[in-house]
Motif scaffolding. Sequence first.
Motif, PDB file in Angstrom:
ATOM      1  N   GLN A 103      -3.883  48.430  -7.550  1.00 16.44           N
ATOM      2  CA  GLN A 103      -4.904  48.741  -6.558  1.00 16.44           C
ATOM      3  C   GLN A 103      -4.321  49.221  -5.229  1.00 16.44           C
ATOM      4  OE1 GLN A 103      -4.689  45.877  -8.294  1.00 16.44           O
ATOM      5  NE2 GLN A 103      -6.453  46.008  -9.638  1.00 16.44           N
ATOM      6  N   GLY A 104      -3.010  49.118  -5.057  1.00 14.03           N
ATOM      7  CA  GLY A 104      -2.379  49.544  -3.807  1.00 14.03           C
ATOM      8  C   GLY A 104      -1.244  48.614  -3.404  1.00 14.03           C
ATOM      9  N   LEU A 105      -0.926  48.643  -2.127  1.00 12.41           N
ATOM     10  CA  LEU A 105       0.184  47.859  -1.598  1.00 12.41           C
ATOM     11  C   LEU A 105      -0.347  46.742  -0.715  1.00 12.41           C
ATOM     12  CD1 LEU A 105       3.332  47.728  -1.345  1.00 12.41           C
ATOM     13  CD2 LEU A 105       3.061  49.048   0.774  1.00 12.41           C
ATOM     14  N   ILE A 106       0.093  45.532  -0.983  1.00 10.44           N
ATOM     15  CA  ILE A 106      -0.216  44.391  -0.125  1.00 10.44           C
ATOM     16  C   ILE A 106       1.000  44.209   0.781  1.00 10.44           C
ATOM     17  CG2 ILE A 106      -0.691  41.920  -0.021  1.00 10.44           C
ATOM     18  CD1 ILE A 106      -1.827  42.164  -2.882  1.00 10.44           C
ATOM     19  N   GLU A 107       0.800  44.380   2.072  1.00  6.21           N
ATOM     20  CA  GLU A 107       1.919  44.270   3.009  1.00  6.21           C
ATOM     21  C   GLU A 107       2.094  42.828   3.464  1.00  6.21           C
ATOM     22  OE1 GLU A 107       1.518  47.094   6.163  1.00  6.21           O
ATOM     23  OE2 GLU A 107       1.440  48.790   4.781  1.00  6.21           O
ATOM     24  N   ARG A 108       3.348  42.370   3.434  1.00  2.21           N
ATOM     25  CA  ARG A 108       3.737  41.022   3.853  1.00  2.21           C
ATOM     26  C   ARG A 108       2.835  39.955   3.231  1.00  2.21           C
ATOM     27  NH1 ARG A 108       7.764  40.631   6.914  1.00  2.21           N
ATOM     28  NH2 ARG A 108       7.235  38.620   7.819  1.00  2.21           N
ATOM     29  N   GLY A 109       2.718  40.047   1.919  1.00  2.00           N
ATOM     30  CA  GLY A 109       1.874  39.107   1.184  1.00  2.00           C
ATOM     31  C   GLY A 109       2.685  37.995   0.544  1.00  2.00           C
ATOM     32  N   SER A 110       1.993  37.175  -0.222  1.00  2.00           N
ATOM     33  CA  SER A 110       2.609  36.057  -0.933  1.00  2.00           C
ATOM     34  C   SER A 110       2.117  36.025  -2.374  1.00  2.00           C
ATOM     35  CB  SER A 110       2.243  34.729  -0.263  1.00  2.00           C
ATOM     36  OG  SER A 110       2.718  34.680   1.046  1.00  2.00           O
ATOM     37  N   VAL A 111       2.991  35.583  -3.266  1.00  2.00           N
ATOM     38  CA  VAL A 111       2.658  35.452  -4.683  1.00  2.00           C
ATOM     39  C   VAL A 111       2.905  34.002  -5.086  1.00  2.00           C
ATOM     40  CG1 VAL A 111       3.245  36.169  -7.027  1.00  2.00           C
ATOM     41  CG2 VAL A 111       3.308  37.834  -5.185  1.00  2.00           C
ATOM     42  N   PHE A 112       1.892  33.361  -5.670  1.00  5.01           N
ATOM     43  CA  PHE A 112       2.024  31.995  -6.148  1.00  5.01           C
ATOM     44  C   PHE A 112       2.364  32.022  -7.631  1.00  5.01           C
ATOM     45  CE2 PHE A 112      -0.031  28.108  -7.926  1.00  5.01           C
ATOM     46  CZ  PHE A 112       0.885  27.200  -7.410  1.00  5.01           C
ATOM     47  N   VAL A 113       3.470  31.361  -8.013  1.00  5.50           N
ATOM     48  CA  VAL A 113       3.934  31.305  -9.401  1.00  5.50           C
ATOM     49  C   VAL A 113       3.917  29.849  -9.856  1.00  5.50           C
ATOM     50  CG1 VAL A 113       5.849  31.812 -10.967  1.00  5.50           C
ATOM     51  CG2 VAL A 113       5.406  33.327  -9.028  1.00  5.50           C
ATOM     52  N   SER A 114       3.308  29.610 -11.008  1.00  3.56           N
ATOM     53  CA  SER A 114       3.234  28.270 -11.574  1.00  3.56           C
ATOM     54  C   SER A 114       3.683  28.321 -13.027  1.00  3.56           C
ATOM     55  CB  SER A 114       1.803  27.740 -11.476  1.00  3.56           C
ATOM     56  OG  SER A 114       1.701  26.470 -12.071  1.00  3.56           O
ATOM     57  N   SER A 115       4.654  27.512 -13.364  1.00  5.43           N
ATOM     58  CA  SER A 115       5.194  27.449 -14.737  1.00  5.43           C
ATOM     59  C   SER A 115       5.608  28.815 -15.254  1.00  5.43           C
ATOM     60  CB  SER A 115       4.180  26.806 -15.681  1.00  5.43           C
ATOM     61  OG  SER A 115       3.888  25.493 -15.267  1.00  5.43           O
ATOM     62  N   GLY A 116       6.176  29.644 -14.387  1.00  4.43           N
ATOM     63  CA  GLY A 116       6.684  30.946 -14.790  1.00  4.43           C
ATOM     64  C   GLY A 116       5.651  32.057 -14.841  1.00  4.43           C
ATOM     65  N   LEU A 117       4.397  31.771 -14.494  1.00  6.01           N
ATOM     66  CA  LEU A 117       3.333  32.773 -14.544  1.00  6.01           C
ATOM     67  C   LEU A 117       2.749  33.005 -13.150  1.00  6.01           C
ATOM     68  CD1 LEU A 117       1.446  31.468 -17.696  1.00  6.01           C
ATOM     69  CD2 LEU A 117       3.086  33.347 -17.578  1.00  6.01           C
ATOM     70  N   ILE A 118       2.426  34.253 -12.841  1.00  8.19           N
ATOM     71  CA  ILE A 118       1.785  34.572 -11.572  1.00  8.19           C
ATOM     72  C   ILE A 118       0.357  34.040 -11.617  1.00  8.19           C
ATOM     73  CG2 ILE A 118       0.928  36.421 -10.092  1.00  8.19           C
ATOM     74  CD1 ILE A 118       3.332  38.094 -11.044  1.00  8.19           C
ATOM     75  N   GLU A 119       0.036  33.180 -10.663  1.00  7.66           N
ATOM     76  CA  GLU A 119      -1.304  32.579 -10.591  1.00  7.66           C
ATOM     77  C   GLU A 119      -2.188  33.284  -9.584  1.00  7.66           C
ATOM     78  OE1 GLU A 119      -2.587  30.258 -12.530  1.00  7.66           O
ATOM     79  OE2 GLU A 119      -0.746  29.969 -13.654  1.00  7.66           O
ATOM     80  N   GLY A 120      -1.585  33.968  -8.611  1.00  4.83           N
ATOM     81  CA  GLY A 120      -2.408  34.651  -7.629  1.00  4.83           C
ATOM     82  C   GLY A 120      -1.597  35.172  -6.462  1.00  4.83           C
ATOM     83  N   PHE A 121      -2.273  35.925  -5.627  1.00  2.35           N
ATOM     84  CA  PHE A 121      -1.652  36.509  -4.449  1.00  2.35           C
ATOM     85  C   PHE A 121      -2.179  35.817  -3.203  1.00  2.35           C
ATOM     86  CE2 PHE A 121      -1.739  39.876  -7.664  1.00  2.35           C
ATOM     87  CZ  PHE A 121      -0.396  40.154  -7.739  1.00  2.35           C
ATOM     88  N   ALA A 122      -1.936  34.531  -3.118  1.00  2.91           N
ATOM     89  CA  ALA A 122      -2.394  33.763  -1.964  1.00  2.91           C
ATOM     90  C   ALA A 122      -1.353  32.712  -1.616  1.00  2.91           C
ATOM     91  CB  ALA A 122      -3.733  33.101  -2.271  1.00  2.91           C
ATOM     92  N   GLY A 123      -1.388  32.268  -0.418  1.00  8.25           N
ATOM     93  CA  GLY A 123      -0.405  31.288   0.061  1.00  8.25           C
ATOM     94  C   GLY A 123      -0.787  29.859  -0.232  1.00  8.25           C
ATOM     95  N   VAL A 124      -1.068  29.555  -1.480  1.00 14.55           N
ATOM     96  CA  VAL A 124      -1.373  28.180  -1.866  1.00 14.55           C
ATOM     97  C   VAL A 124      -0.067  27.396  -1.869  1.00 14.55           C
ATOM     98  CG1 VAL A 124      -2.292  26.726  -3.698  1.00 14.55           C
ATOM     99  CG2 VAL A 124      -3.234  29.010  -3.335  1.00 14.55           C
ATOM    100  N   SER A 125      -0.072  26.231  -1.261  1.00 12.08           N
ATOM    101  CA  SER A 125       1.146  25.433  -1.268  1.00 12.08           C
ATOM    102  C   SER A 125       0.797  23.956  -1.360  1.00 12.08           C
ATOM    103  CB  SER A 125       1.989  25.702  -0.022  1.00 12.08           C
ATOM    104  OG  SER A 125       1.339  25.235   1.126  1.00 12.08           O
ATOM    105  N   SER A 126       1.782  23.200  -1.783  1.00 11.58           N
ATOM    106  CA  SER A 126       1.654  21.745  -1.832  1.00 11.58           C
ATOM    107  C   SER A 126       3.047  21.171  -1.637  1.00 11.58           C
ATOM    108  CB  SER A 126       1.039  21.299  -3.161  1.00 11.58           C
ATOM    109  OG  SER A 126       1.904  21.603  -4.230  1.00 11.58           O
ATOM    110  N   ALA A 127       3.150  19.877  -1.642  1.00 13.87           N
ATOM    111  CA  ALA A 127       4.430  19.225  -1.376  1.00 13.87           C
ATOM    112  C   ALA A 127       5.493  19.609  -2.400  1.00 13.87           C
ATOM    113  CB  ALA A 127       4.239  17.714  -1.357  1.00 13.87           C
ATOM    114  N   ASP A 128       5.096  19.880  -3.654  1.00 14.64           N
ATOM    115  CA  ASP A 128       6.075  20.197  -4.694  1.00 14.64           C
ATOM    116  C   ASP A 128       6.255  21.703  -4.889  1.00 14.64           C
ATOM    117  OD1 ASP A 128       3.602  20.631  -5.842  1.00 14.64           O
ATOM    118  OD2 ASP A 128       4.193  19.890  -7.804  1.00 14.64           O
TER     119      ASP A 128
END
Length: 66
Positions: free
Chosen positions: A21-46
């Motif tokens: 769809q285009g270029l996301i500038e200065r974005g974040s990718v959330f990876v869980s168990s080796g799979l891309i889960e989304g393009f958002a800054g979800v975080s937790s302690a682990d």
Amino acid sequence: MYTFNRMSNFILKNCDIAIPQGLIERGSVFVSSGLIEGFAGVSSADTEEIDLDGCLLLPGFIDIHC
């Protein structure tokens, strides 16, 4: 070279992300168990954060020249 545990959760942050769809500038990718889960800054302690400042990320891209 960076080594990570495939089963861990981590965020690749501060990178430009090329998606169909285009270029996301200065974005974040959330990876869980080796799979891309989304393009958002979800975080937790682990969740480890990896700063890719100035890098271009091509999620799902396979280089056939390897």
